[in-house]
Scaffold this motif. Structure first.
Motif, PDB file in Angstrom:
ATOM      1  N   GLN A  55       0.834  -1.200   0.000  1.00 37.00           N
ATOM      2  CA  GLN A  55       0.000   0.000   0.000  1.00 37.00           C
ATOM      3  C   GLN A  55       0.871   1.253   0.000  1.00 37.00           C
ATOM      4  O   GLN A  55       0.681   2.186   0.792  1.00 37.00           O
ATOM      5  N   LEU A  56       1.855   1.274  -0.915  1.00 39.54           N
ATOM      6  CA  LEU A  56       2.829   2.367  -0.966  1.00 39.54           C
ATOM      7  C   LEU A  56       3.027   2.772  -2.428  1.00 39.54           C
ATOM      8  O   LEU A  56       3.358   1.920  -3.259  1.00 39.54           O
ATOM      9  N   PRO A  57       2.832   4.036  -2.774  1.00 45.65           N
ATOM     10  CA  PRO A  57       3.076   4.462  -4.161  1.00 45.65           C
ATOM     11  C   PRO A  57       4.554   4.306  -4.531  1.00 45.65           C
ATOM     12  O   PRO A  57       5.426   4.894  -3.887  1.00 45.65           O
ATOM     13  N   ILE A  58       4.821   3.508  -5.546  1.00 46.20           N
ATOM     14  CA  ILE A  58       6.191   3.276  -6.014  1.00 46.20           C
ATOM     15  C   ILE A  58       6.224   3.623  -7.500  1.00 46.20           C
ATOM     16  O   ILE A  58       5.576   2.973  -8.328  1.00 46.20           O
ATOM     17  N   SER A  59       6.984   4.668  -7.843  1.00 41.31           N
ATOM     18  CA  SER A  59       7.102   5.085  -9.237  1.00 41.31           C
ATOM     19  C   SER A  59       8.243   4.332  -9.910  1.00 41.31           C
ATOM     20  O   SER A  59       9.230   3.966  -9.269  1.00 41.31           O
ATOM     21  N   PHE A  60       8.092   4.100 -11.214  1.00 40.78           N
ATOM     22  CA  PHE A  60       9.142   3.432 -11.991  1.00 40.78           C
ATOM     23  C   PHE A  60       9.501   4.315 -13.179  1.00 40.78           C
ATOM     24  O   PHE A  60       8.621   4.874 -13.847  1.00 40.78           O
ATOM     25  N   HIS A  61      10.823   4.420 -13.453  1.00 40.06           N
ATOM     26  CA  HIS A  61      11.274   5.254 -14.559  1.00 40.06           C
ATOM     27  C   HIS A  61      12.486   4.611 -15.211  1.00 40.06           C
ATOM     28  O   HIS A  61      13.356   4.063 -14.529  1.00 40.06           O
ATOM     29  N   LYS A  62      12.547   4.685 -16.540  1.00 33.67           N
ATOM     30  CA  LYS A  62      13.669   4.131 -17.308  1.00 33.67           C
ATOM     31  C   LYS A  62      14.265   5.229 -18.171  1.00 33.67           C
ATOM     32  O   LYS A  62      13.552   6.019 -18.809  1.00 33.67           O
ATOM     33  N   ASP A  63      15.593   5.292 -18.228  1.00 31.14           N
ATOM     34  CA  ASP A  63      16.321   6.217 -19.091  1.00 31.14           C
ATOM     35  C   ASP A  63      17.244   5.415 -20.000  1.00 31.14           C
ATOM     36  O   ASP A  63      17.808   4.383 -19.592  1.00 31.14           O
ATOM     37  N   GLY A  64      17.424   5.899 -21.216  1.00 28.37           N
ATOM     38  CA  GLY A  64      18.341   5.257 -22.140  1.00 28.37           C
ATOM     39  C   GLY A  64      17.714   4.097 -22.891  1.00 28.37           C
ATOM     40  O   GLY A  64      16.562   3.713 -22.661  1.00 28.37           O
ATOM     41  N   GLN A  65      18.508   3.524 -23.793  1.00 30.30           N
ATOM     42  CA  GLN A  65      18.068   2.415 -24.623  1.00 30.30           C
ATOM     43  C   GLN A  65      18.299   1.100 -23.888  1.00 30.30           C
ATOM     44  O   GLN A  65      19.429   0.758 -23.549  1.00 30.30           O
ATOM     45  N   GLU A  66      17.213   0.378 -23.646  1.00 32.51           N
ATOM     46  CA  GLU A  66      17.330  -0.890 -22.917  1.00 32.51           C
ATOM     47  C   GLU A  66      18.140  -1.902 -23.716  1.00 32.51           C
ATOM     48  O   GLU A  66      18.038  -1.974 -24.947  1.00 32.51           O
TER      49      GLU A  66
END
Length: 572
Positions: A461-472
């Motif tokens: 029950q915790l907001p967890i943001s996900f973010h990706k930078d660059g070419q995987e």
């Protein structure tokens, strides 16, 4: 005389208001420089001795593990078709490890076969009740097939008069005890000589769990060791550290470390002033003799700051980096006088030995981690292929039963059973995903981390943001799995302990590295100064994260202070 009084008065004023203050300032600077130098040398000598005793304890632990592995291997051979004599025939190359010989005993402690020193082994057989040998009572009562080694207290060989320690293993399937005897003094001499060569100022005490000396060597070896000697109780309690103890008119550095496999303690002691050469002490005292030469004193202070204090400060920073596993930092020269350079060479040599010991330990941890992941995969496969399918079949049968039952109470109960089956299937699938990240294998690291963030957000029950930078890009399987487990453990810690209102999981791909970051705005904590303090301070999760990062040659960075949240970064 009256004509000379004004001149003398002027000279007195000049001395009182100019020369005397400058002289006192010079004395203060000189004494302060000497004291600072001694304190830095004192601290570095203590750190050097602490690292040396830990490295030596690790080397002794490794040698003891080698002897345990040998006895355990022979115990395993007793279950084969080989006779005892045939097994002993393969031990000709073990005479250096077991200078007291190797023997087999039956369940009545009767001597069955032995190599050298038959008189000693017959004496052991006759006095087995008073000796600490492996016995059926020591065997594991679980389903585990591991053979537990038992180390005896030191015993005196009635034939040769030498002190020996017996390591033994009981084989339940054969009712046989395999035992090997070795001299702790010989073991200590051969293992500790590279770190503490002949002629060093360090006195070494190796003691067993009852505080009885197994090996004593050094300039202080003639003195009897008090059972309450500083460092003994701490080492026997499983602690590492260094103490500064005042002895008569000198101060001794006492470093201690435990040998956990046998419950022994390794304690070293030396006068830290002995490390500083007399010529260096004379150089430091020169400004006190040349007080009138103010310019020369200033030059001496400049030389001390440039050639001693600054190099020592650089060396201290490199030693701190060494504590975090940066073994290359200590190799870069810090300059300074020869004593500082010699101290850096000794630290570099000790770091090489510590790195060698850590490499072996990391290989062992890597094997354990690999076995753990294989077991998780097997368990997840069994849950998915068997248990979940059985519960789904049960749900379908309940649905069929609902169509044939007319009674409303029975239909309601069957509906509750169907709902419970659906919840069970969902819980089992969530458990399977935790054990075996299928998204990681099929869709890659980024997708797996994104799904992990969503699942953790729901679970805690915790907001967890996900973010990706660059070419995987795809990484090696071991690297992706380690990064996934590090993120999983870190987010679990955030959900359970951080008391945060939000968290973030970011991953960035560049041409040179892959950087993963887990952050939160929780209550934070005091980050230990080195990885060796993770376990004693209760941060076992961080210890697991640190070891997983090391297994893939990644760099771990932890930033946190109480009340400001935590940021954990892994750079691969």
């Amino acid at each position: 005389m009256k004509h000379f009084l004004p001149g003398w008065r002027g000279l007195t004023q000049l001395f009182a208001f100019t020369i005397l203050p400058l002289t006192l300032l010079l004395l203060f600077i000189a004494f302060g420089g000497v004291n600072m130098h001694q304190q830095d040398m004192r601290a570095l000598v203590g750190e050097r001795d602490e690292r040396a005793v830990q490295s030596s304890a690790a080397a002794l632990q490794s040698e003891l593990h080698h002897r345990v592995s040998t006895i355990t291997s022979m115990a395993v051979l007793t279950s084969s078709d080989l006779t005892f004599d045939e097994i002993l025939a393969t031990t000709n190359d073990l005479s250096e490890d077991f200078d007291g010989g190797i023997a087999f005993f039956n369940d009545a402690n009767g001597l069955v076969a032995n190599t050298d020193n038959e008189g000693f082994w017959r004496w052991v057989s006759q006095n087995s009740e008073t000796l600490s040998l492996a016995s059926p009572s020591d065997a594991s009562t679980t389903l585990s097939t591991s053979l537990e080694p038992v180390f005896s207290s030191p015993v005196t060989d009635p034939v040769s008069g030498h002190s020996l320690v017996i390591v033994s293993v009981y084989v339940p399937s054969e009712n046989v005890v395999v035992a090997g005897a070795f001299s702790p003094e010989t073991l200590a001499v051969e293992t500790l000589l590279p770190t503490y060569p002949v002629g060093s100022h360090v006195t070494i005490f190796l003691l067993d769990g009852s505080r009885q000396p197994l090996y004593v060597s050094g300039v202080l070896a003639e003195d009897s060791l008090d059972p309450h000697h500083p460092g003994v109780a701490e080492a026997l309690a499983g602690e590492n550290g260094v103490l500064y103890v005042k002895m008569s008119d000198t101060e001794h550095v006492v470093a201690y470390s435990p040998i956990e496999l046998t419950g022994w303690a390794l304690v070293t002691e030396e006068e830290w002033e002995m490390v500083v050469s007399p010529s260096l002490q004379l150089t430091q005292m020169a400004p006190l003799v040349l007080v009138p030469a103010f310019v020369l004193a200033l030059f001496a202070l400049w030389f001390g700051a440039r050639q001693i204090v600054q190099p020592l400060q650089k060396l201290e920073a490199k030693a701190a980096a060494l504590a975090w596993g940066d073994f290359e930092a200590i190799q870069e020269s810090v300059g300074g006088i020869s004593e500082v350079q010699h101290l850096q060479m000794e630290l570099a040599e000790m770091s090489r030995k510590v790195q060698s010991a850590q490499d072996g330990l990391h290989d062992y941890i890597g094997a354990i981690t690999s076995a753990q992941e294989d077991e998780r995969m097997r368990l997840a496969r069994e849950l998915h292929d068997d248990t979940i399918q059985d519960v789904i079949a049960l749900k379908q049968r309940v649905q069929l039963a609902q169509k044939t039952v007319k009674d409303q109470t029975s239909r309601r109960l069957l509906k509750e059973l169907e709902t419970l089956s659906e919840q069970t299937v969902e819980n089992l699938r969530r458990l399977t995903r935790a054990l075996r990240p299928i998204y990681l294998e099929d869709l890659g690291l980024v997708t797996a981390l994104e799904m992990l963030a969503r699942e953790m957000s729901q679970n805690h029950q915790l907001p967890i943001s996900f973010h990706k930078d660059g070419q995987e890009r795809r990484l090696l399987r071991e690297a992706e799995l380690s990064l996934y487990r590090i993120a999983q453990e870190s987010l679990n810690n955030v959900g359970k302990h951080a008391n945060a209102s939000q968290a973030g999981l970011n991953i960035a791909f560049t041409a040179d590295e892959v950087k993963m970051e887990v952050s939160d705005n929780g209550r934070g904590f005091e980050v230990p100064h080195s990885p060796t303090q993770f376990a004693p301070s209760g941060h076992f999760g961080l210890l697991g994260v640190y070891e997983r990062a090391n297994l893939i040659d990644a760099r771990l960075e932890i930033e946190s202070t109480p009340g400001t949240g935590t940021r954990l970064t892994v750079r691969l």
